[in-house]
Scaffold this motif. Structure first.
Motif, PDB file in Angstrom:
ATOM      1  N   SER A   1      -8.314  -8.835   1.271  1.00  0.00           N
ATOM      2  CA  SER A   1      -7.259  -8.242   0.613  1.00  0.00           C
ATOM      3  C   SER A   1      -6.667  -7.151  -0.171  1.00  0.00           C
ATOM      4  CB  SER A   1      -8.088  -8.437  -0.754  1.00  0.00           C
ATOM      5  OG  SER A   1      -8.281  -9.850  -1.038  1.00  0.00           O
ATOM      6  N   ALA A   2      -7.729  -5.596   0.856  1.00  0.00           N
ATOM      7  CA  ALA A   2      -7.307  -4.661   1.474  1.00  0.00           C
ATOM      8  C   ALA A   2      -6.128  -4.020   2.251  1.00  0.00           C
ATOM      9  CB  ALA A   2      -8.416  -4.121   1.392  1.00  0.00           C
ATOM     10  N   MET A   3      -6.240  -4.753   3.335  1.00  0.00           N
ATOM     11  CA  MET A   3      -5.629  -4.604   4.521  1.00  0.00           C
ATOM     12  C   MET A   3      -3.600  -5.206   3.860  1.00  0.00           C
ATOM     13  SD  MET A   3      -4.426  -3.457   7.010  1.00  0.00           S
ATOM     14  CE  MET A   3      -6.526  -2.882   8.201  1.00  0.00           C
ATOM     15  N   VAL A   4      -3.604  -6.578   3.087  1.00  0.00           N
ATOM     16  CA  VAL A   4      -2.406  -7.523   2.791  1.00  0.00           C
ATOM     17  C   VAL A   4      -2.076  -6.264   1.830  1.00  0.00           C
ATOM     18  CG1 VAL A   4      -1.461  -9.088   1.112  1.00  0.00           C
ATOM     19  CG2 VAL A   4      -3.393  -9.631   3.520  1.00  0.00           C
ATOM     20  N   THR A   5      -3.069  -5.606   0.811  1.00  0.00           N
ATOM     21  CA  THR A   5      -2.611  -4.525   0.144  1.00  0.00           C
ATOM     22  C   THR A   5      -1.396  -3.701   1.173  1.00  0.00           C
ATOM     23  OG1 THR A   5      -3.365  -5.039  -1.397  1.00  0.00           O
ATOM     24  CG2 THR A   5      -2.728  -3.044  -2.283  1.00  0.00           C
ATOM     25  N   ALA A   6      -2.327  -3.130   2.019  1.00  0.00           N
ATOM     26  CA  ALA A   6      -1.602  -1.196   2.396  1.00  0.00           C
ATOM     27  C   ALA A   6      -0.508  -2.156   3.557  1.00  0.00           C
ATOM     28  CB  ALA A   6      -3.344  -1.104   3.173  1.00  0.00           C
TER      29      ALA A   6
ATOM     30  N   ASN B   1       7.128  -1.707   2.205  1.00  0.00           N
ATOM     31  CA  ASN B   1       8.034  -1.355   1.440  1.00  0.00           C
ATOM     32  C   ASN B   1       8.104  -1.511   0.045  1.00  0.00           C
ATOM     33  OD1 ASN B   1       7.817   1.007   3.630  1.00  0.00           O
ATOM     34  ND2 ASN B   1       9.700  -0.522   4.614  1.00  0.00           N
ATOM     35  N   VAL B   2       7.346  -2.531   0.051  1.00  0.00           N
ATOM     36  CA  VAL B   2       6.701  -3.254  -1.273  1.00  0.00           C
ATOM     37  C   VAL B   2       7.166  -2.520  -2.794  1.00  0.00           C
ATOM     38  CG1 VAL B   2       6.733  -5.322  -0.170  1.00  0.00           C
ATOM     39  CG2 VAL B   2       5.723  -3.914  -0.991  1.00  0.00           C
ATOM     40  N   ALA B   3       6.998  -2.619  -4.055  1.00  0.00           N
ATOM     41  CA  ALA B   3       7.144  -1.582  -5.042  1.00  0.00           C
ATOM     42  C   ALA B   3       5.594  -1.596  -5.140  1.00  0.00           C
ATOM     43  CB  ALA B   3       7.556  -1.902  -6.486  1.00  0.00           C
ATOM     44  N   PRO B   4       4.585  -0.877  -6.020  1.00  0.00           N
ATOM     45  CA  PRO B   4       2.694  -0.407  -5.490  1.00  0.00           C
ATOM     46  C   PRO B   4       2.273  -1.912  -6.343  1.00  0.00           C
ATOM     47  CG  PRO B   4       3.525   1.801  -6.038  1.00  0.00           C
ATOM     48  CD  PRO B   4       4.811   0.739  -6.008  1.00  0.00           C
ATOM     49  N   GLY B   5       3.209  -2.690  -7.125  1.00  0.00           N
ATOM     50  CA  GLY B   5       2.881  -3.550  -8.505  1.00  0.00           C
ATOM     51  C   GLY B   5       3.414  -4.491  -7.529  1.00  0.00           C
ATOM     52  N   LEU B   6       3.658  -4.913  -7.237  1.00  0.00           N
ATOM     53  CA  LEU B   6       3.799  -6.170  -5.964  1.00  0.00           C
ATOM     54  C   LEU B   6       3.034  -6.331  -4.837  1.00  0.00           C
ATOM     55  CD1 LEU B   6       7.519  -6.603  -5.137  1.00  0.00           C
ATOM     56  CD2 LEU B   6       6.009  -8.247  -7.447  1.00  0.00           C
ATOM     57  N   ALA B   7       2.555  -4.946  -4.295  1.00  0.00           N
ATOM     58  CA  ALA B   7       1.384  -4.783  -3.544  1.00  0.00           C
ATOM     59  C   ALA B   7       0.050  -4.799  -4.113  1.00  0.00           C
ATOM     60  CB  ALA B   7       1.170  -3.455  -2.466  1.00  0.00           C
TER      61      ALA B   7
ATOM     62  N   TYR C   1      -3.062   3.608   6.942  1.00  0.00           N
ATOM     63  CA  TYR C   1      -3.493   4.461   5.704  1.00  0.00           C
ATOM     64  C   TYR C   1      -2.111   5.790   5.290  1.00  0.00           C
ATOM     65  CZ  TYR C   1      -2.740   7.522   9.410  1.00  0.00           C
ATOM     66  OH  TYR C   1      -2.346   8.513  10.431  1.00  0.00           O
ATOM     67  N   GLY C   2      -1.972   6.358   4.204  1.00  0.00           N
ATOM     68  CA  GLY C   2      -0.820   6.647   3.603  1.00  0.00           C
ATOM     69  C   GLY C   2      -0.716   5.826   2.443  1.00  0.00           C
ATOM     70  N   LEU C   3      -1.206   4.958   1.189  1.00  0.00           N
ATOM     71  CA  LEU C   3      -0.711   4.057   0.475  1.00  0.00           C
ATOM     72  C   LEU C   3       0.393   4.705  -0.924  1.00  0.00           C
ATOM     73  CD1 LEU C   3      -3.708   2.059   0.226  1.00  0.00           C
ATOM     74  CD2 LEU C   3      -1.610   1.746   1.387  1.00  0.00           C
ATOM     75  N   GLY C   4       0.264   6.366  -1.169  1.00  0.00           N
ATOM     76  CA  GLY C   4       0.918   6.834  -1.970  1.00  0.00           C
ATOM     77  C   GLY C   4       0.408   7.328  -2.957  1.00  0.00           C
ATOM     78  N   ASP C   5       1.205   7.523  -3.783  1.00  0.00           N
ATOM     79  CA  ASP C   5       0.577   8.641  -5.919  1.00  0.00           C
ATOM     80  C   ASP C   5       0.315   7.259  -6.434  1.00  0.00           C
ATOM     81  OD1 ASP C   5       1.699  10.747  -4.072  1.00  0.00           O
ATOM     82  OD2 ASP C   5       3.155  11.026  -5.730  1.00  0.00           O
ATOM     83  N   THR C   6       0.461   6.167  -6.415  1.00  0.00           N
ATOM     84  CA  THR C   6       0.422   4.985  -7.239  1.00  0.00           C
ATOM     85  C   THR C   6      -1.802   4.642  -7.306  1.00  0.00           C
ATOM     86  OG1 THR C   6       2.605   4.705  -7.708  1.00  0.00           O
ATOM     87  CG2 THR C   6       0.946   2.996  -8.733  1.00  0.00           C
ATOM     88  N   PHE C   7      -1.404   4.323  -5.600  1.00  0.00           N
ATOM     89  CA  PHE C   7      -2.984   4.027  -5.071  1.00  0.00           C
ATOM     90  C   PHE C   7      -3.811   4.882  -5.274  1.00  0.00           C
ATOM     91  CE2 PHE C   7      -0.479   0.820  -3.796  1.00  0.00           C
ATOM     92  CZ  PHE C   7      -1.046  -0.637  -3.785  1.00  0.00           C
ATOM     93  N   PHE C   8      -3.523   6.470  -4.862  1.00  0.00           N
ATOM     94  CA  PHE C   8      -4.004   7.524  -5.001  1.00  0.00           C
ATOM     95  C   PHE C   8      -4.143   7.161  -6.113  1.00  0.00           C
ATOM     96  CE2 PHE C   8      -5.686  11.480  -5.688  1.00  0.00           C
ATOM     97  CZ  PHE C   8      -6.394  12.468  -4.492  1.00  0.00           C
ATOM     98  N   TRP C   9      -4.158   7.169  -7.213  1.00  0.00           N
ATOM     99  CA  TRP C   9      -4.045   7.440  -9.092  1.00  0.00           C
ATOM    100  C   TRP C   9      -5.715   6.326  -9.329  1.00  0.00           C
ATOM    101  CZ3 TRP C   9      -2.961   4.135 -12.892  1.00  0.00           C
ATOM    102  CH2 TRP C   9      -3.744   4.649 -14.418  1.00  0.00           C
ATOM    103  N   ILE C  10      -5.201   5.605  -8.918  1.00  0.00           N
ATOM    104  CA  ILE C  10      -5.921   4.314  -8.807  1.00  0.00           C
ATOM    105  C   ILE C  10      -7.041   4.467  -8.715  1.00  0.00           C
ATOM    106  CG2 ILE C  10      -6.232   1.644  -8.115  1.00  0.00           C
ATOM    107  CD1 ILE C  10      -3.409   1.208  -8.705  1.00  0.00           C
ATOM    108  N   GLY C  11      -7.345   5.118  -7.208  1.00  0.00           N
ATOM    109  CA  GLY C  11      -8.733   5.646  -6.883  1.00  0.00           C
ATOM    110  C   GLY C  11      -9.260   6.314  -7.641  1.00  0.00           C
ATOM    111  N   ASN C  12      -8.568   7.531  -7.879  1.00  0.00           N
ATOM    112  CA  ASN C  12      -9.100   8.299  -7.745  1.00  0.00           C
ATOM    113  C   ASN C  12      -9.260   9.531  -9.006  1.00  0.00           C
ATOM    114  OD1 ASN C  12     -10.634   8.953  -4.897  1.00  0.00           O
ATOM    115  ND2 ASN C  12      -8.152   8.641  -4.533  1.00  0.00           N
ATOM    116  N   GLY C  13      -7.627   9.181 -10.008  1.00  0.00           N
ATOM    117  CA  GLY C  13      -7.599   9.248 -11.167  1.00  0.00           C
ATOM    118  C   GLY C  13      -7.835   8.952 -12.254  1.00  0.00           C
TER     119      GLY C  13
END
Length: 343
Positions: free
Chosen positions: A93-98, A105-111, A161-173
């Motif tokens: 699931s993590a790999m498919v998301t990444a 190049n899909v939107a974070p929500g769709l990913a 790697y390098g999933l962007g700000d949205t995913f960084f906020w989910i994991g660390n925000g």
């Protein structure tokens, strides 16, 4: 008429004996809470960093993804089933998301939906094989454990790697001053607790776990319930995969989620859920989740070598087995005493 007074029956309800008031679930939870407090006291004396607020935040966030799956897995185990493929499902699931973010190049929500949907699809396959076709869940999910890990490596054999700000906020925000990961795990335990305590479906899973044949005679929707539970566990693994991808800002096909199924099963059993089904409470599972998080964190603060930590994890699983046996023995003891009182 006689002036003798007729003794009226008292309305006072006789007190229940202690063994009738204390369930096996309560005994297990009390043992865990006591052990957790003693463990916390020991680590606080040995390391000055243990009692810091930041350290408790680290404990909760590091174990959040595991807690999300453990909360839902507890429901499946209460029903007398298990899913040993969740670690590999988390990795896929993590790999498919990444990949959806970096290559699609899909939107974070769709990913995120792609990752959760992948986990739910794997759970649905497990549910079809185990609930509908009646295959043994241990054998099926052990096979899926290897199969899904292989599929992940076939999909992409290198790190992303390098999933962007949205995913960084989910994991660390933070959200309202509380880490997003803590919100996620708290919601999972709350949903599981409400489901088991306040819904008719929660009573169904206990009935299925206690005696599946009797549940069949009672016309309970067993296949539908078990299929739904397997799918829910898969979806929880998908959510955990998304959370870990955000936490790590990427995904590794060979290591992400590796052996997490053993940690999750240890938490569930240590929390007092019977491996055979029919017994367990979400409060005990949440306590066991905290216990393992504190244990791993404290050993790390004390600079204990990793192989010793592995031994401690193995001992925790043995402790979980002993608690499972203790709960079963105590429940039989209560039933015998209650039968003696009724007779």
């Amino acid at each position: 008429m006689s002036d003798a007074k007729i003794a009226m029956p008292t309305l006072e309800t006789p007190k229940k004996p202690v063994h009738a008031r204390l369930s096996s679930d309560a005994v297990v939870t009390n043992i865990l809470l006591t052990t957790l407090l003693l463990l916390g006291l020991y680590f606080s004396f040995e390391s000055s960093a243990f009692l810091r607020l930041r350290n408790f935040e680290v404990i909760l966030t590091n174990y959040a993804a595991v807690g999300v799956v453990a909360a839902i897995m507890a429901l499946l185990v209460i029903s007398g089933n298990v899913d040993l493929s969740v670690g590999s499902n988390i990795g896929l699931s993590a790999m498919v998301t990444a990949l959806a973010v970096t290559q699609g190049n899909v939107a974070p929500g769709l990913a995120m939906l792609a990752g959760v949907g992948t986990g739910a699809a794997v759970g649905a396959v497990n549910g079809f094989l185990c609930a509908v076709l009646g295959f043994n869940p241990i054998i099926v999910t052990l096979g899926m454990l290897s199969l899904i890990r292989g599929v992940t490596l076939l999909v992409n054999s290198s790190e992303v790697y390098g999933l962007g700000d949205t995913f960084f906020w989910i994991g660390n925000g933070d959200l309202l001053g509380v880490p997003v990961l803590i919100w996620a795990v708290a919601a999972s335990f709350l949903i599981a607790a409400v489901f088991t305590s306040f819904t008719i479906w929660g009573r169904y899973i206990y009935a299925i776990g206690i005696n599946r044949h009797a549940a069949e005679l009672g016309a309970l929707p067993i296949k539908r319930m078990l299929f739904s539970l397997h799918t829910a566990v898969g979806a929880a693994a998908g959510i955990a995969g998304v959370l870990l991808a955000g936490r790590l800002d990427g995904a590794s096909p060979g290591s992400l989620g590796l052996q997490l199924e053993m940690q999750i099963l240890t938490i569930v059993l240590l929390g007092g859920v019977a491996f055979a089904g029919g017994r367990g409470r979400i409060l005990g599972v949440a306590t066991a989740w905290l216990f393992l998080g504190v244990l791993e964190n404290g050993l790390t603060l004390l600079n204990v070598p990793p192989f010793v930590q592995l031994v401690a994890s193995g001992l925790a699983l043995v402790l979980a087995a002993s608690i499972d046996a203790l709960g079963a023995w105590y429940q039989r003891l209560i039933q015998k005493r209650q039968a003696r009182i009724r007779s």
